[in-house]
Design an enzyme around this catalytic site. Structure first.
Site, PDB file in Angstrom:
ATOM      1  N   LYS A  21       0.858  -1.204   0.000  1.00  0.00           N
ATOM      2  CA  LYS A  21       0.000   0.000   0.000  1.00  0.00           C
ATOM      3  C   LYS A  21       0.886   1.244   0.000  1.00  0.00           C
ATOM      4  CE  LYS A  21      -1.786   1.617   4.041  1.00  0.00           C
ATOM      5  NZ  LYS A  21      -1.590   3.046   4.329  1.00  0.00           N
ATOM      6  N   ASN A  22       1.824   1.332   0.942  1.00  0.00           N
ATOM      7  CA  ASN A  22       2.559   2.577   1.132  1.00  0.00           C
ATOM      8  C   ASN A  22       3.546   2.865   0.009  1.00  0.00           C
ATOM      9  OD1 ASN A  22       1.020   3.039   3.347  1.00  0.00           O
ATOM     10  ND2 ASN A  22       2.539   2.306   4.821  1.00  0.00           N
ATOM     11  N   CYS A 116      -5.139   7.921   8.980  1.00  0.00           N
ATOM     12  CA  CYS A 116      -5.207   7.363  10.329  1.00  0.00           C
ATOM     13  C   CYS A 116      -4.732   8.391  11.355  1.00  0.00           C
ATOM     14  CB  CYS A 116      -4.320   6.124  10.419  1.00  0.00           C
ATOM     15  SG  CYS A 116      -4.900   4.802   9.368  1.00  0.00           S
ATOM     16  N   ARG A 121      -0.186  13.898  13.831  1.00  0.00           N
ATOM     17  CA  ARG A 121       0.689  13.602  12.693  1.00  0.00           C
ATOM     18  C   ARG A 121       0.855  14.863  11.836  1.00  0.00           C
ATOM     19  NH1 ARG A 121      -1.236   8.419   9.749  1.00  0.00           N
ATOM     20  NH2 ARG A 121       0.941   8.251   9.116  1.00  0.00           N
ATOM     21  N   PRO A 122       1.713  15.765  12.289  1.00  0.00           N
ATOM     22  CA  PRO A 122       1.881  17.033  11.564  1.00  0.00           C
ATOM     23  C   PRO A 122       2.525  16.819  10.188  1.00  0.00           C
ATOM     24  CG  PRO A 122       3.580  16.784  13.237  1.00  0.00           C
ATOM     25  CD  PRO A 122       2.652  15.625  13.407  1.00  0.00           C
ATOM     26  N   ASP A 124       4.588  19.443   9.150  1.00  0.00           N
ATOM     27  CA  ASP A 124       5.451  20.644   9.159  1.00  0.00           C
ATOM     28  C   ASP A 124       6.730  20.445   8.361  1.00  0.00           C
ATOM     29  OD1 ASP A 124       7.154  20.152  12.301  1.00  0.00           O
ATOM     30  OD2 ASP A 124       5.866  18.759  11.247  1.00  0.00           O
TER      31      ASP A 124
HETATM   32  C1  EPZ Z   1       4.194   6.640   6.735  1.00  0.00           C
HETATM   33  O1  EPZ Z   1       3.504   7.695   7.355  1.00  0.00           O
HETATM   34  C2  EPZ Z   1       3.163   5.527   6.556  1.00  0.00           C
HETATM   35  N1  EPZ Z   1       2.053   6.032   5.743  1.00  0.00           N
HETATM   36  C3  EPZ Z   1       2.634   5.088   7.917  1.00  0.00           C
HETATM   37  O2  EPZ Z   1       1.802   3.957   7.675  1.00  0.00           O
HETATM   38  C4  EPZ Z   1       3.793   4.662   8.804  1.00  0.00           C
HETATM   39  O3  EPZ Z   1       3.290   4.359  10.086  1.00  0.00           O
HETATM   40  C5  EPZ Z   1       4.820   5.812   8.909  1.00  0.00           C
HETATM   41  O4  EPZ Z   1       5.265   6.180   7.583  1.00  0.00           O
HETATM   42  C6  EPZ Z   1       6.047   5.430   9.726  1.00  0.00           C
HETATM   43  O5  EPZ Z   1       6.698   4.371   9.132  1.00  0.00           O
HETATM   44  C7  EPZ Z   1       2.195   6.111   4.405  1.00  0.00           C
HETATM   45  O6  EPZ Z   1       3.227   5.770   3.853  1.00  0.00           O
HETATM   46  C8  EPZ Z   1       0.997   6.627   3.641  1.00  0.00           C
HETATM   47  P1  EPZ Z   1       6.384   9.717   9.072  1.00  0.00           P
HETATM   48  P2  EPZ Z   1       4.178   9.169   7.414  1.00  0.00           P
HETATM   49  O7  EPZ Z   1       6.442  11.020   8.368  1.00  0.00           O
HETATM   50  O8  EPZ Z   1       5.104   9.350   6.269  1.00  0.00           O
HETATM   51  C9  EPZ Z   1       6.899  12.842  12.577  1.00  0.00           C
HETATM   52  C10 EPZ Z   1      -0.159   2.705   7.754  1.00  0.00           C
HETATM   53  O9  EPZ Z   1      -0.677   2.126   8.705  1.00  0.00           O
HETATM   54  N2  EPZ Z   1       6.663  13.863  11.547  1.00  0.00           N
HETATM   55  O10 EPZ Z   1       7.394   8.665   8.759  1.00  0.00           O
HETATM   56  O11 EPZ Z   1       3.102  10.160   7.532  1.00  0.00           O
HETATM   57  C11 EPZ Z   1       5.635  12.007  12.827  1.00  0.00           C
HETATM   58  O12 EPZ Z   1       4.778  12.637  13.728  1.00  0.00           O
HETATM   59  C12 EPZ Z   1       0.394   4.097   7.950  1.00  0.00           C
HETATM   60  O13 EPZ Z   1       0.002   2.218   6.606  1.00  0.00           O
HETATM   61  C13 EPZ Z   1       6.671  15.203  11.917  1.00  0.00           C
HETATM   62  O14 EPZ Z   1       6.862  15.547  13.084  1.00  0.00           O
HETATM   63  O15 EPZ Z   1       4.972   9.071   8.771  1.00  0.00           O
HETATM   64  C14 EPZ Z   1       6.207  10.708  13.357  1.00  0.00           C
HETATM   65  O16 EPZ Z   1       6.463  10.839  14.744  1.00  0.00           O
HETATM   66  C15 EPZ Z   1       0.079   4.612   9.336  1.00  0.00           C
HETATM   67  N3  EPZ Z   1       6.438  16.154  10.967  1.00  0.00           N
HETATM   68  C16 EPZ Z   1       7.539  10.584  12.611  1.00  0.00           C
HETATM   69  O17 EPZ Z   1       7.847  11.886  12.100  1.00  0.00           O
HETATM   70  C17 EPZ Z   1       6.233  15.818   9.651  1.00  0.00           C
HETATM   71  O18 EPZ Z   1       6.043  16.739   8.802  1.00  0.00           O
HETATM   72  C18 EPZ Z   1       7.461   9.616  11.445  1.00  0.00           C
HETATM   73  O19 EPZ Z   1       6.345   9.974  10.641  1.00  0.00           O
HETATM   74  C19 EPZ Z   1       6.229  14.447   9.295  1.00  0.00           C
HETATM   75  C20 EPZ Z   1       6.465  13.490  10.257  1.00  0.00           C
END
Ligand code: EPZ
Length: 417
Positions: A21-22, A116, A121-122, A124
């Site tokens: 999916k991702n 989700c 989930r910012p 920024d």
């Molecule tokens: C991706 O989300 C996946 N979604 C998520 O899968 C997965 O849990 C996540 O990566 C972590 O592996 C998709 O690919 C569509 P991140 P993503 O940016 O990219 C912080 C599922 O179940 N952060 O890696 O949105 C954030 O809060 C989903 O398939 C910021 O602070 O996650 C987190 O603590 C759920 N600011 C960390 O980084 C930002 O601008 C990692 O988040 C972006 C992220």
């Protein structure tokens, strides 16, 4: 939509894993970056993919999806951007449309992504990167107005405070068609990010992993079309592997998987006391003895993945000793604890750790707060005495193709209502 699921005394059968999916969601957005045809194989037929296809059509991409063949054809006609906020809000991956449109130096109106909401989930990091690449982003009445300012002629460096899958991919998108070089420090190198890099390089981008902490992108003038096979979904595979561990007894074969992406999940399952036989692209799990409790740190790849933490929590209730989990990526990813407690599960969180005691789960009505909480509820239903009802079950269909069919093939009695 509701699911009814009966206790499964034993699981026996085979499940074939679909495309990731991702990886699919990120890769579909690459169709905006080229004028040529992009053909994708092994595309999973799930609602998130259907929603992203709708969003791509709203910006002027021709998307033809042959669901039975899992084959998708994408081609940019002429970018005409009419994003519907109600659609953008459906999925988190809609932020990839932002990154690709910024790469094409377009002005457009959109809104914050949805998806989700298991934790704050910012985006920024994404917005900061877009601004740094010469965009003004005005937030008004819950809309985001992207206005391009000056272009950039010098090389740029981006540093990510936390490893972020989405932000890493979006920074790659906004850098890949420039006439300069870009460095990303502290990028996410999750398998889904690596697949996007592989695809873009196949489209003649120039992206190099300099080391575990650095990606270099040398901009090119044009990206070519290509044909690309989406990798197997390691999170779907892990979900069914963990389901087999939770059941009282199981003898399950998981097919069409890529083992190197599942090393830590396999290791964890062995620590739980379940035997695993590895094949070339399949696994056989045999569970006969009670599970042992574990201590597990959940973190970025190659550690145990956060997307399986909620499901692992349910599995650990079936162990005969205590378990302790800590999710370093999303410490507040706890929506499933309430549902496990409703089913008589002895789980609690304290100081960013989840404590799980051996529990006899019983059937009740559960709520799928988000995609992976939803699959965790299915695992509860498979082990709880009685018939479990899961409400808001449509969220599970966002990420699990042919859910009922695959579960029934393992011997689970399940009904969609
Ligand atoms: C991706 O989300 C996946 N979604 C998520 O899968 C997965 O849990 C996540 O990566 C972590 O592996 C998709 O690919 C569509 P991140 P993503 O940016 O990219 C912080 C599922 O179940 N952060 O890696 O949105 C954030 O809060 C989903 O398939 C910021 O602070 O996650 C987190 O603590 C759920 N600011 C960390 O980084 C930002 O601008 C990692 O988040 C972006 C992220």
């Amino acid at each position: 939509m509701k699911i009814e699921i009966a206790e499964a005394t034993s699981l026996k059968g085979k499940v074939t894993i679909s495309g990731s999916k991702n990886a699919t969601l990120a890769i579909m957005a690459c169709s905006i970056l080229t004028d040529e045809l992009l053909i994708l194989n092994n595309v999973p037929n799930i609602s998130d993919v259907q929603m992203l296809a709708k969003l791509l059509r709203e910006v002027g991409i021709d998307v033809v999806y042959l669901e039975k063949k899992h084959k998708m054809y994408l081609r940019k006609k002429k970018l005409k951007i009419r994003l519907q906020a109600s659609d953008v809000k459906q999925i988190r991956a809609s932020y990839y449309i932002m990154g690709a449109l910024v790469a094409m130096r377009k002005n457009f109106k959109t809104c914050y992504p949805g998806g989700c909401d298991f934790a704050k989930r910012p985006i920024d990091y994404h917005l900061e990167a877009f601004r740094k690449t010469g965009y003004k982003i005005i937030e008004k009445n819950n809309f985001l107005f992207f206005k391009k300012q000056r272009g950039h002629s010098q090389n740029q460096n981006f540093y990510l405070a936390r490893k972020s899958v989405g932000a890493t991919i979006n920074i790659i998108y906004i850098s890949v068609l420039k006439n300069t070089s870009t460095i990303i420090k502290n990028p996410s190198l999750e398998p889904e990010v690596m697949q996007v890099i592989t695809l873009l390089n196949q489209m003649k981008a120039k992206i190099t992993i300099l080391d575990q902490d650095t990606i270099e992108i040398k901009g090119v003038k044009k990206l070519l079309g290509t044909i690309f096979d989406i990798m197997s979904d390691r999170i779907e595979a892990g979900s069914y592997m963990l389901l087999a561990c939770a059941a009282h007894q199981s003898e399950v074969r998981i097919e069409n998987i890529y083992l190197p992406h599942l090393r830590e999940v396999i290791q964890t399952i062995k620590e739980l006391g379940v035997s695993i036989k590895e094949g070339k692209n399949y696994l056989e799990l045999k569970k006969t003895f009670p599970l042992k409790g574990i201590e597990k740190e959940i973190a970025h790849y190659p550690f145990f993945p956060t997307d399986l933490q909620q499901i692992l929590t349910v599995v650990c209730t079936q162990a005969i000793t205590t378990s302790i989990l800590s999710d370093e990526v999303y410490p507040n990813r706890l929506s499933h604890l309430l549902e496990i407690q409703k089913a008589n599960g002895k789980v609690k969180s304290f100081k960013k750790k989840i404590y799980i005691e051996p529990s006899n789960l019983f059937a009740t009505t559960l709520y799928a707060h988000d995609l992976r909480c939803g699959f965790a509820c299915i695992v509860i239903g498979a082990v709880a005495k009685g018939i479990t009802t899961i409400e808001n079950a449509e969220v599970i269909l966002r990420g699990y193709e042919e859910l009922t069919n695959k579960l029934q093939k393992l011997g689970i009695r399940i009904k969609m209502k």
